[in-house]
Write a protein that holds these residues in place. Structure first.
Motif, mmCIF file in Angstrom:
data_model
loop_
_atom_site.group_PDB
_atom_site.id
_atom_site.type_symbol
_atom_site.label_atom_id
_atom_site.label_comp_id
_atom_site.label_asym_id
_atom_site.label_seq_id
_atom_site.Cartn_x
_atom_site.Cartn_y
_atom_site.Cartn_z
ATOM 1 N N GLN A 4 0.838 -1.188 0.000
ATOM 2 C CA GLN A 4 0.000 0.000 0.000
ATOM 3 C C GLN A 4 0.879 1.248 0.000
ATOM 4 O O GLN A 4 1.772 1.393 0.831
ATOM 5 C CB GLN A 4 -0.913 -0.015 1.223
ATOM 6 N N LEU A 5 0.591 2.135 -0.943
ATOM 7 C CA LEU A 5 1.303 3.403 -1.018
ATOM 8 C C LEU A 5 0.512 4.459 -0.269
ATOM 9 O O LEU A 5 -0.722 4.395 -0.202
ATOM 10 C CB LEU A 5 1.469 3.836 -2.486
ATOM 11 N N ILE A 6 1.211 5.442 0.270
ATOM 12 C CA ILE A 6 0.528 6.523 0.970
ATOM 13 C C ILE A 6 -0.236 7.356 -0.063
ATOM 14 O O ILE A 6 0.323 7.826 -1.049
ATOM 15 C CB ILE A 6 1.529 7.413 1.737
ATOM 16 N N MET A 40 -3.745 11.229 6.667
ATOM 17 C CA MET A 40 -3.480 12.176 5.583
ATOM 18 C C MET A 40 -4.728 13.025 5.335
ATOM 19 O O MET A 40 -5.845 12.515 5.339
ATOM 20 C CB MET A 40 -3.099 11.426 4.301
ATOM 21 N N GLY A 41 -4.504 14.309 5.119
ATOM 22 C CA GLY A 41 -5.611 15.205 4.788
ATOM 23 C C GLY A 41 -6.404 15.706 5.979
ATOM 24 O O GLY A 41 -7.392 16.400 5.826
ATOM 25 N N PHE A 49 4.123 19.217 3.381
ATOM 26 C CA PHE A 49 4.665 18.092 4.154
ATOM 27 C C PHE A 49 3.997 16.804 3.669
ATOM 28 O O PHE A 49 4.655 15.810 3.400
ATOM 29 C CB PHE A 49 4.401 18.300 5.650
ATOM 30 N N GLU A 50 2.673 16.830 3.545
ATOM 31 C CA GLU A 50 1.959 15.631 3.101
ATOM 32 C C GLU A 50 2.401 15.214 1.703
ATOM 33 O O GLU A 50 2.536 14.027 1.426
ATOM 34 C CB GLU A 50 0.448 15.862 3.142
ATOM 35 N N PRO A 68 10.110 27.323 6.517
ATOM 36 C CA PRO A 68 9.291 27.580 7.709
ATOM 37 C C PRO A 68 7.782 27.512 7.439
ATOM 38 O O PRO A 68 7.026 26.959 8.224
ATOM 39 C CB PRO A 68 9.703 28.993 8.132
ATOM 40 N N GLU A 69 7.355 28.055 6.274
ATOM 41 C CA GLU A 69 5.923 28.085 5.965
ATOM 42 C C GLU A 69 5.339 26.682 5.831
ATOM 43 O O GLU A 69 4.152 26.479 6.047
ATOM 44 C CB GLU A 69 5.658 28.847 4.646
ATOM 45 N N ASP A 70 6.168 25.716 5.449
ATOM 46 C CA ASP A 70 5.688 24.352 5.251
ATOM 47 C C ASP A 70 5.891 23.481 6.480
ATOM 48 O O ASP A 70 5.454 22.333 6.513
ATOM 49 C CB ASP A 70 6.400 23.699 4.052
#
Length: 146
Positions: A4-6, A40-41, A49-50, A68-70
């Motif tokens: 299973q992939l993310i 996720m989500g 990041f996701e 920093p923003e991420d």
């Protein structure tokens, strides 16, 4: 059975380490061997990041640098408060560099970093300690459930 992939709605169990730009470790789930769980989500992590996790599978290890923003955002001046020194006591003295948990009206604790003590005024910063910093995340994916 295919691996299973993310994906956009996966539940992910993973270890992570956060390193600062000087190479020092700021946080790691491996210290206490307590992996993190992520849906996720769900909004707990930034979109970028996701995106770095999408397509990974159990057993994968990856390192990526986030602006920093991420990561933890830029420091917000609205999160800096001035507290009267009389609110601190012998058990929680107002010392620069101390992190003190302040109880919110809803009963949850919010950690604040004491930035400055001047006379009777104590400057408390409620921004995330890593706000404004570029960080490197190292992840090790343990389990993926879709």
């Amino acid at each position: 059975m295919s691996e299973q992939l993310i994906g956009a709605k996966s539940e992910v169990l993973f270890h992570f380490s956060i390193k600062l730009s000087d190479g020092s470790a700021a946080d790691s789930t491996k210290v206490h061997n307590k992996p993190a769980k992520l849906f996720m989500g769900d909004g707990s992590l930034t979109e970028n990041f996701e995106k770095c996790l999408l397509g990974l599978k159990a057993g994968d290890e990856k390192s990526f640098e986030l602006e920093p923003e991420d990561a933890f955002g830029q420091p917000n001046p609205d999160n800096i408060y001035y507290v009267d020194r009389s609110k601190f006591g012998a058990e929680t003295p107002a010392q620069v560099g101390s992190i003190i948990a302040f109880t919110q009206p809803d009963g949850t604790d919010l950690p604040g970093l004491i930035r400055e003590v001047a006379g009777d005024s104590v400057t408390v910063d409620f921004n995330h300690p890593l706000a404004g910093q570029k960080v490197t995340f190292e992840v090790e994916i343990l389990e993926v459930n879709n």
